[in-house]
Design a protein around this motif. Sequence first.
Motif, PDB file in Angstrom:
ATOM      1  N   VAL A   2     -26.258  24.604  -2.538  1.00 30.67           N
ATOM      2  CA  VAL A   2     -27.205  23.664  -3.147  1.00 30.67           C
ATOM      3  C   VAL A   2     -26.579  23.020  -4.384  1.00 30.67           C
ATOM      4  N   HIS A   3     -25.922  23.820  -5.177  1.00 30.44           N
ATOM      5  CA  HIS A   3     -25.247  23.283  -6.375  1.00 30.44           C
ATOM      6  C   HIS A   3     -24.207  22.237  -5.971  1.00 30.44           C
ATOM      7  N   ASP A   4     -23.393  22.552  -4.967  1.00 28.51           N
ATOM      8  CA  ASP A   4     -22.378  21.602  -4.516  1.00 28.51           C
ATOM      9  C   ASP A   4     -22.990  20.303  -4.000  1.00 28.51           C
ATOM     10  N   LEU A   5     -24.109  20.411  -3.299  1.00 24.57           N
ATOM     11  CA  LEU A   5     -24.761  19.217  -2.772  1.00 24.57           C
ATOM     12  C   LEU A   5     -25.336  18.344  -3.874  1.00 24.57           C
ATOM     13  N   GLN A   6     -25.654  18.949  -5.010  1.00 27.56           N
ATOM     14  CA  GLN A   6     -26.242  18.194  -6.117  1.00 27.56           C
ATOM     15  C   GLN A   6     -25.206  17.548  -7.030  1.00 27.56           C
ATOM     16  N   ALA A  45     -27.614  44.056   0.477  1.00 27.36           N
ATOM     17  CA  ALA A  45     -26.372  43.448  -0.004  1.00 27.36           C
ATOM     18  C   ALA A  45     -26.105  42.114   0.691  1.00 27.36           C
ATOM     19  N   GLN A  46     -26.383  42.038   1.977  1.00 26.35           N
ATOM     20  CA  GLN A  46     -26.197  40.790   2.714  1.00 26.35           C
ATOM     21  C   GLN A  46     -27.203  39.737   2.257  1.00 26.35           C
ATOM     22  N   GLN A  47     -28.426  40.164   1.938  1.00 24.03           N
ATOM     23  CA  GLN A  47     -29.432  39.238   1.425  1.00 24.03           C
ATOM     24  C   GLN A  47     -28.972  38.631   0.100  1.00 24.03           C
ATOM     25  N   GLU A  48     -28.404  39.471  -0.761  1.00 29.47           N
ATOM     26  CA  GLU A  48     -27.916  39.002  -2.048  1.00 29.47           C
ATOM     27  C   GLU A  48     -26.748  38.019  -1.863  1.00 29.47           C
ATOM     28  N   ALA A  49     -25.839  38.340  -0.961  1.00 30.32           N
ATOM     29  CA  ALA A  49     -24.708  37.453  -0.685  1.00 30.32           C
ATOM     30  C   ALA A  49     -25.188  36.122  -0.110  1.00 30.32           C
ATOM     31  N   ALA A  50     -26.160  36.175   0.787  1.00 33.82           N
ATOM     32  CA  ALA A  50     -26.700  34.946   1.381  1.00 33.82           C
ATOM     33  C   ALA A  50     -27.362  34.081   0.314  1.00 33.82           C
ATOM     34  N   ALA A  51     -28.101  34.700  -0.597  1.00 41.39           N
ATOM     35  CA  ALA A  51     -28.754  33.948  -1.675  1.00 41.39           C
ATOM     36  C   ALA A  51     -27.719  33.286  -2.579  1.00 41.39           C
ATOM     37  N   ALA A  52     -26.646  34.005  -2.869  1.00 38.95           N
ATOM     38  CA  ALA A  52     -25.590  33.435  -3.708  1.00 38.95           C
ATOM     39  C   ALA A  52     -24.895  32.270  -3.007  1.00 38.95           C
ATOM     40  N   LEU A  53     -24.618  32.413  -1.725  1.00 35.72           N
ATOM     41  CA  LEU A  53     -23.983  31.329  -0.970  1.00 35.72           C
ATOM     42  C   LEU A  53     -24.887  30.112  -0.882  1.00 35.72           C
ATOM     43  N   GLU A  54     -26.179  30.352  -0.675  1.00 32.27           N
ATOM     44  CA  GLU A  54     -27.132  29.241  -0.613  1.00 32.27           C
ATOM     45  C   GLU A  54     -27.194  28.515  -1.955  1.00 32.27           C
ATOM     46  N   ALA A  55     -27.260  29.267  -3.046  1.00 26.93           N
ATOM     47  CA  ALA A  55     -27.302  28.650  -4.376  1.00 26.93           C
ATOM     48  C   ALA A  55     -26.040  27.839  -4.633  1.00 26.93           C
ATOM     49  N   SER A  56     -24.898  28.359  -4.212  1.00 34.93           N
ATOM     50  CA  SER A  56     -23.643  27.634  -4.385  1.00 34.93           C
ATOM     51  C   SER A  56     -23.629  26.351  -3.568  1.00 34.93           C
TER      52      SER A  56
END
Length: 115
Positions: A107-111, A94-105
């Motif tokens: 990256v999206h914000d940086l773009q 569950a923490q891995q999934e949350a970390a992946a979602a936060l990372e994707a968010s």
Amino acid sequence: MSKRQANTDVAIDVTSLISAEEFLLSQNRREAPEDPFARQCFVEIVQSLIFMSEVYVAHPVLHTPSPQDFGDRPYLLRALVDSGLLRPLHLDPAQQEAAAALEASAVHDLQTVHG
């Protein structure tokens, strides 16, 4: 000695440990560190070790690393893990999934134009 305050866990990354080690080595050489953030990283790691209940180190790519997965360097990381002052950070699914979602968010914000 007083007992450490509970629930003050913190995670640090390997780059902070590399910078802190650079600070220590530069002090031994009596030179300024090449890394402009080396002193600050050293201070923050020492403060974390003193004031936090647990200090974890995040592996750059593994979710459940063993101490051996970090290799032999930086020496500061190895010494702190070997002494039990620093532990590898483990993420459950569950923490891995949350970390992946936060990372994707992030990256999206940086773009975007605001990143």
